[in-house]
Design a protein around this motif. Sequence first.
Motif, short mmCIF file in Angstrom:
data_model
loop_
_atom_site.label_atom_id
_atom_site.label_comp_id
_atom_site.label_asym_id
_atom_site.label_seq_id
_atom_site.Cartn_x
_atom_site.Cartn_y
_atom_site.Cartn_z
N GLY A 1 35.79 -45.35 -6.19
CA GLY A 1 35.21 -44.02 -6.12
C GLY A 1 35.74 -43.13 -7.22
N LYS A 2 35.24 -41.90 -7.27
CA LYS A 2 35.68 -40.96 -8.29
C LYS A 2 37.16 -40.64 -8.17
N ASN A 3 37.67 -40.68 -6.95
CA ASN A 3 39.07 -40.33 -6.72
C ASN A 3 40.00 -41.53 -6.74
N GLY A 4 39.48 -42.70 -7.11
CA GLY A 4 40.33 -43.88 -7.21
C GLY A 4 39.87 -45.00 -6.30
N LEU A 5 40.81 -45.88 -5.96
CA LEU A 5 40.52 -47.07 -5.15
C LEU A 5 40.97 -46.88 -3.72
N THR A 6 40.20 -47.43 -2.80
CA THR A 6 40.57 -47.44 -1.39
C THR A 6 40.40 -48.86 -0.86
N LEU A 7 41.43 -49.39 -0.20
CA LEU A 7 41.34 -50.74 0.33
C LEU A 7 40.48 -50.78 1.59
N THR A 8 39.67 -51.80 1.70
CA THR A 8 38.94 -52.05 2.93
C THR A 8 39.87 -52.72 3.93
N ASP A 9 39.37 -52.97 5.14
CA ASP A 9 40.19 -53.70 6.13
C ASP A 9 40.56 -55.08 5.59
N ASP A 10 39.58 -55.74 4.94
CA ASP A 10 39.88 -57.04 4.33
C ASP A 10 40.92 -56.88 3.22
N GLY A 11 40.83 -55.79 2.48
CA GLY A 11 41.79 -55.54 1.41
C GLY A 11 43.19 -55.31 1.93
N ILE A 12 43.31 -54.60 3.05
CA ILE A 12 44.63 -54.36 3.65
C ILE A 12 45.24 -55.68 4.12
N PHE A 13 44.41 -56.52 4.76
CA PHE A 13 44.89 -57.83 5.22
C PHE A 13 45.32 -58.69 4.03
N PHE A 14 44.47 -58.69 2.98
CA PHE A 14 44.78 -59.50 1.79
C PHE A 14 46.06 -58.99 1.12
N ARG A 15 46.25 -57.68 1.08
CA ARG A 15 47.46 -57.12 0.46
C ARG A 15 48.72 -57.61 1.18
N GLN A 16 48.69 -57.60 2.50
CA GLN A 16 49.85 -58.06 3.26
C GLN A 16 50.19 -59.51 2.91
N ARG A 17 49.18 -60.36 2.88
CA ARG A 17 49.43 -61.78 2.59
C ARG A 17 49.82 -61.98 1.13
N ALA A 18 49.20 -61.22 0.23
CA ALA A 18 49.53 -61.34 -1.20
C ALA A 18 50.98 -60.94 -1.45
N GLU A 19 51.44 -59.90 -0.77
CA GLU A 19 52.83 -59.46 -0.94
C GLU A 19 53.80 -60.57 -0.51
N GLU A 20 53.46 -61.24 0.59
CA GLU A 20 54.32 -62.33 1.07
C GLU A 20 54.35 -63.48 0.07
N ILE A 21 53.18 -63.84 -0.46
CA ILE A 21 53.11 -64.96 -1.41
C ILE A 21 53.87 -64.63 -2.69
N VAL A 22 53.69 -63.43 -3.22
CA VAL A 22 54.37 -63.04 -4.46
C VAL A 22 55.88 -62.98 -4.24
N GLU A 23 56.30 -62.47 -3.09
CA GLU A 23 57.74 -62.41 -2.82
C GLU A 23 58.33 -63.81 -2.74
N LEU A 24 57.63 -64.73 -2.09
CA LEU A 24 58.10 -66.12 -2.03
C LEU A 24 58.17 -66.75 -3.42
N ALA A 25 57.17 -66.47 -4.25
CA ALA A 25 57.17 -67.01 -5.62
C ALA A 25 58.34 -66.46 -6.42
N ASN A 26 58.61 -65.17 -6.26
CA ASN A 26 59.75 -64.57 -6.97
C ASN A 26 61.06 -65.20 -6.53
N ARG A 27 61.18 -65.44 -5.22
CA ARG A 27 62.40 -66.05 -4.70
C ARG A 27 62.55 -67.49 -5.19
N LEU A 28 61.44 -68.21 -5.31
CA LEU A 28 61.50 -69.58 -5.80
C LEU A 28 61.95 -69.61 -7.26
#
Length: 295
Positions: A51-78
Amino acid sequence: MELRTLRYFLAAAQEENMTHAADILHVTQPTLSRQMMDLEKELGATLMLRGKNGLTLTDDGIFFRQRAEEIVELANRLEQAFVERNTDVNGVIAIGASEAVGSQLFAKIIKNFSDKYPLVQFHLYNETVDNIKDRLDKGLVDVGLLLEPIDMEKYDFVRLSQKDTWGILMRDDHPLAERSSITADEIVQYPLMIPLREKIRSEILNWLKRDEKDLKIPLYYTLLSNAALLVEEGLGCAFCMDGALAIRSSPHLRFIPILPERTTRSVLVWKKNRLFSPATSLFIQEINMLRASLE
């Protein structure tokens, strides 16, 4: 799906602006936008609304963000684990701790280990028992300080000797504040704040010999830290343990043990059959030395 794409998505979600995220990632805005559209096409879902005021996550986006954060954190730890194997003992040990008297002993273990291995850093997550268990199971936390009752089948553990005593946290001007102990019949007439954890809630209701519908419960809480502030404001009294550090936060609060006495113990736990980093393996050895001293 590449790890880089997940990092791109997380940057965009964090900044809520595609241009700002592209600057941070050192890519062009059209490149980032194309990556996000390709990701949504791959998943068959809309993750963010533009939108004009930026990005807003959908419900699917919020769910994906949670899982993406976990995957990236695991990769960083590895990645960090392989760096640690080729250097002096260093790296990061992730700790999850609930509010308990065992925190005092755990703090000493961490301090002694830090003195021996000053290059090691600790990431401390203060959370509920259930959240810490979830992080342990996902590999996001190495060692957890939990309160019983707990199903130990998946974990190695050391049970600490210190006991937490259950009681009621109340304001110092409460009618029962001068009591040395308190019974169920004496406390049920007052508004009560109860832990949200199901097993603990059931034990409290069993002690009170009342159904939830027969009590005035203005608040269910996870960690006592914020609930203690509401006790001080006069919302009600809170069931808690004397080991929860928040009860020492104000001279205007009183902790009264319940009768008959109810106690629980803390345990240090880590996942069975898991390959840990050198730093974490050494830390678990320190904990096992504590086990030997307790047996």
